[in-house]
Design a protein around this motif. Structure first.
Motif, short mmCIF file in Angstrom:
data_model
loop_
_atom_site.label_atom_id
_atom_site.label_comp_id
_atom_site.label_asym_id
_atom_site.label_seq_id
_atom_site.Cartn_x
_atom_site.Cartn_y
_atom_site.Cartn_z
N LYS A 214 0.82 -1.21 0.00
CA LYS A 214 0.00 0.00 0.00
C LYS A 214 0.86 1.26 0.00
O LYS A 214 0.50 2.27 -0.63
N VAL A 215 1.98 1.23 0.70
CA VAL A 215 2.86 2.41 0.75
C VAL A 215 3.36 2.74 -0.65
O VAL A 215 3.36 3.90 -1.08
N PHE A 216 3.78 1.73 -1.39
CA PHE A 216 4.27 1.93 -2.76
C PHE A 216 3.14 2.40 -3.66
O PHE A 216 3.34 3.28 -4.52
N ALA A 217 1.93 1.86 -3.48
CA ALA A 217 0.79 2.24 -4.32
C ALA A 217 0.39 3.70 -4.04
O ALA A 217 0.03 4.43 -4.97
N ASP A 218 0.46 4.12 -2.78
CA ASP A 218 0.12 5.51 -2.45
C ASP A 218 1.07 6.50 -3.10
O ASP A 218 0.68 7.60 -3.50
N GLU A 219 2.34 6.12 -3.22
CA GLU A 219 3.32 7.02 -3.86
C GLU A 219 3.05 7.18 -5.35
O GLU A 219 3.31 8.25 -5.92
N LEU A 220 2.56 6.12 -6.00
CA LEU A 220 2.31 6.18 -7.44
C LEU A 220 0.93 6.72 -7.77
O LEU A 220 0.68 7.11 -8.92
N ALA A 221 0.01 6.71 -6.80
CA ALA A 221 -1.37 7.14 -7.07
C ALA A 221 -1.41 8.58 -7.54
O ALA A 221 -0.69 9.44 -7.04
N GLY A 222 -2.23 8.82 -8.54
CA GLY A 222 -2.35 10.17 -9.08
C GLY A 222 -3.06 10.14 -10.42
O GLY A 222 -3.89 9.29 -10.69
N SER A 223 -2.68 11.09 -11.28
CA SER A 223 -3.30 11.15 -12.61
C SER A 223 -2.62 10.17 -13.56
O SER A 223 -1.54 9.65 -13.28
N GLY A 224 -3.27 9.95 -14.67
CA GLY A 224 -2.73 9.03 -15.65
C GLY A 224 -3.16 7.59 -15.39
O GLY A 224 -3.76 7.28 -14.36
N PHE A 225 -2.84 6.71 -16.37
CA PHE A 225 -3.27 5.33 -16.28
C PHE A 225 -2.59 4.62 -15.11
O PHE A 225 -3.24 3.92 -14.33
N ILE A 226 -1.25 4.81 -14.97
CA ILE A 226 -0.52 4.16 -13.88
C ILE A 226 -1.00 4.68 -12.53
O ILE A 226 -1.16 3.92 -11.57
N GLY A 227 -1.25 5.99 -12.45
CA GLY A 227 -1.75 6.56 -11.21
C GLY A 227 -3.12 6.02 -10.85
O GLY A 227 -3.42 5.77 -9.67
N PHE A 228 -3.97 5.79 -11.87
CA PHE A 228 -5.29 5.22 -11.62
C PHE A 228 -5.17 3.80 -11.08
O PHE A 228 -5.86 3.43 -10.12
N ILE A 229 -4.30 3.00 -11.69
CA ILE A 229 -4.11 1.62 -11.26
C ILE A 229 -3.57 1.59 -9.83
O ILE A 229 -4.02 0.79 -8.98
N ALA A 230 -2.60 2.46 -9.55
CA ALA A 230 -2.02 2.50 -8.20
C ALA A 230 -3.07 2.93 -7.17
O ALA A 230 -3.13 2.38 -6.06
N GLY A 231 -3.91 3.90 -7.53
CA GLY A 231 -4.96 4.33 -6.61
C GLY A 231 -5.98 3.24 -6.36
O GLY A 231 -6.46 3.06 -5.24
N LEU A 232 -6.31 2.49 -7.42
CA LEU A 232 -7.24 1.39 -7.27
C LEU A 232 -6.66 0.31 -6.36
O LEU A 232 -7.35 -0.23 -5.48
N ALA A 233 -5.37 0.00 -6.56
CA ALA A 233 -4.71 -1.00 -5.70
C ALA A 233 -4.67 -0.53 -4.26
O ALA A 233 -4.88 -1.31 -3.32
N SER A 234 -4.42 0.77 -4.06
CA SER A 234 -4.37 1.30 -2.70
C SER A 234 -5.73 1.18 -2.01
O SER A 234 -5.82 0.81 -0.83
N GLY A 235 -6.81 1.50 -2.75
CA GLY A 235 -8.14 1.38 -2.18
C GLY A 235 -8.50 -0.05 -1.82
O GLY A 235 -9.09 -0.32 -0.77
#
Length: 580
Positions: free
Chosen positions: A496-517
């Motif tokens: 989750k820590v790694f996913a929170d750092e990548l979460a944001g705009s863009g496709f990768i950020g969307f995927i990271a935000g989804l994984a974090s949730g």
């Protein structure tokens, strides 16, 4: 005589296009558009970064471009050249005519050059032109780069012909079917060795050497000659002529070397392979007991016998063999130990599951789609049997799903024992992937009823081009959606820590935000998260499988069109036959 043969080939090709159906035109148009897009994006990238690249760095990139060009030609060319030399239906007629064998060989060579090698040449040369225009190189650059790339293409094509002419003399004629498998395996090995040349030539990493402006290859290799010729010509230096002439002479020698084996490798090789294609009559034992199985079981077992007796059917697993062996070799060369993997066994387990799912998407769909085209010759017999379309689809589904599942699960069990995974991890991972891959196999069954193609000389290619592209897209879209509940089950909370750092705009950020949730929900309600994840996987895979089988049975009832390819004929004809 060669002029007459080439004119005849040209007329046959023209008549083929005139008589082709709209589907063939659509395939050609789609392929042309795809290649044009690749050239456009490559040229656009070169135009942007060209001013910031030094001549020393470009020298390394030029040499690596020539290596890449030869590698791609060998990978795609060896199987194609084999079919061109030994599977052409016109050879049985041409060899009866008073035409020298070498003239027939040169016609085949020129015909091969005007297909994939010529496309690959322009695929590389156009970005070179864009680079020259962008950095205002000397006019000599365009001439020398043209000659060097053309010579590189000739070397790669001659290497394909030379390897075919040699290997056909080493493998027994009765193993003719396996020769195509050997050619494909050999092309993969050669390409791997070629791309390891920068590592073998010195102790430094290729990327670090390229950034530092150091040569990637020793001075005696043709790749180094090519880089010196192109880089010197960009400056307008006369030093470009000697290495350019050297690589042109090497191309001429490669042509002479491949043509020196024509008499024994071409005509005699074709005769040996033609004589070795006869099948031995199986002995029937009167004491053998026969069991009556359910129709679904019989259909699957029949497919298994067809796959087992022809090694060419197993070429679908060739990419996995290379992806399994070569990373292992790289891991051993890197100095890493098994203890390093064991210390991160949980993270390695997650990575392996995704890695295996990637290959399941590659194998399952193509194997199940091929099973429909496999029945092209026996379509009338199947239709007369007392079986339903649903039973036929299910029979094709279970065997095409089971073979990759057994192979990859066995490898995963062995790997798990070495890395010390728990029994729950091994069994759970196998079961989850087994459930998910049923949906991929069902997609293949459905697309097999849409774009089946029967080619007796190339059994691993049983889908039309457009449908094969659609299969790859749908398989990985399915896999992407399936990874959401899969991630809910398998990603550790520490991710989750790694996913929170990548979460944001863009496709990768969307995927990271989804994984974090998903991980937040899993940490708050672990038991509910596991139950929801398992339920979603079963519902998603089962639902897709049921829907695809329903669509497949509808098409099977109405009847499907199987493209029958008369492989190797000069016309390259396809006759479409109503079957099933």
């Amino acid at each position: 005589m060669m002029k007459l043969l080439l004119q005849t080939e040209g007329k046959l090709l023209l008549n083929h296009f005139r008589s082709s159906k709209k589907q063939a035109y659509a395939t050609v148009g789609f392929s042309t558009l795809f290649i044009a897009l690749i050239v456009y994006f490559l040229s656009k990238g070169v135009w942007r970064i060209a001013p910031s690249l030094s001549f020393e760095l470009m020298s390394s990139l030029f040499s690596y471009s020539c290596l890449l060009l030869i590698g791609m030609l060998v990978l795609m060319g060896i199987p194609q050249v084999f079919k061109n030399l030994y599977s052409s239906l016109d050879l049985s007629f041409l060899f009866t005519l008073p035409i020298p064998t070498k003239q027939l060989f040169w016609v085949k060579y020129i015909k091969s050059f005007l297909s994939t090698p010529l496309i690959m040449f322009f695929l590389f040369y156009i970005p070179f032109i864009v680079y020259g225009i962008r950095v205002h190189t000397n006019f000599l650059f365009y001439i020398i780069s043209f000659a060097v790339l053309l010579s590189t293409v000739v070397i790669g094509l001659s290497l394909c012909y030379l390897l075919n002419l040699i290997l056909v003399q080493l493998i027994p004629a009765q193993r003719a079917n396996e020769l195509m498998t050997a050619m494909s395996a050999l092309s993969g090995v050669i390409v791997y060795v070629l791309f390891q040349l920068p590592n073998f030539s010195s102790n430094g990493a290729p990327f670090e050497k390229a950034i530092a402006g150091l040569p990637l290859f020793p001075t005696w290799t043709p790749f180094h000659w090519a880089s010196i010729a192109i880089t010197s010509s960009a400056k307008g230096s006369v030093h470009a002529f000697v290495p350019a002439l050297s690589i042109m002479v090497l191309a001429f020698l490669s042509i002479l070397l491949s043509s020196s084996l024509v008499e024994k490798g071409f005509r005699t090789g074709w005769v040996r392979l033609s004589e070795g294609k006869g099948k031995k009559r199986a002995k029937i034992s009167s004491s053998k007991k026969y069991k009556v199985h359910h129709p679904i079981m019989v259909i699957g077992l029949t497919d298994w016998k067809n796959i087992k007796r022809d090694l060419r059917e197993w070429l679908v697993f060739m990419p996995f063999v290379f992806f399994l062996i070569f990373p292992t070799v790289g891991f051993l060369k890197s100095g890493a130990t098994l203890e390093n993997l064991i210390s991160y066994k949980d993270n390695v387990w997650v990575g392996v599951q995704v890695f295996f799912l990637f290959f399941y998407a590659l194998f399952n769909g193509s194997m199940s789609a091929s099973s429909i085209a496999r029945e092209a010759e026996t379509a009338s017999l199947i239709k007369s049997l007392p079986i339903s379309s649903w039973q036929l689809a299910l029979g094709k589904l279970w065997i095409s799903w089971l073979l990759p599942f057994i192979l990859l699960s066995t490898i995963e069990i062995v790997l798990g024992l070495f890395i010390h995974w728990s029994a729950l991890q091994i069994i759970g991972g196998i079961l989850l992937k087994g459930i998910l891959t049923v949906g991929i196999s069902s997609i293949g069954i459905w697309l097999g009823t849409i774009g089946a193609k029967h080619n007796p000389n190339n059994p691993q290619n049983r889908l039309t081009f457009g449908v094969s592209i659609l299969l790859a897209i749908l398989a990985y879209v399915y896999l992407f959606i399936a990874l959401i509940p899969f991630a809910l089950l398998n990603l550790p909370p520490s991710f989750k820590v790694f996913a929170d750092e990548l979460a944001g705009s863009g496709f990768i950020g969307f995927i990271a935000g989804l994984a974090s949730g998903l991980l937040s929900f899993k940490m708050a309600y672990p038991a509910i998260a596991y139950l929801i994840g398992i339920a979603l996987i079963i519902i998603f895979s089962g639902g897709i499988a049921f829907l695809m089988l329903k669509l497949s049975t509808t098409r099977l009832k109405k009847g499907i069109r199987v493209a029958k390819v008369h492989s190797g004929s000069t016309l390259g004809r396809q006759s479409y036959k109503k079957s099933l």
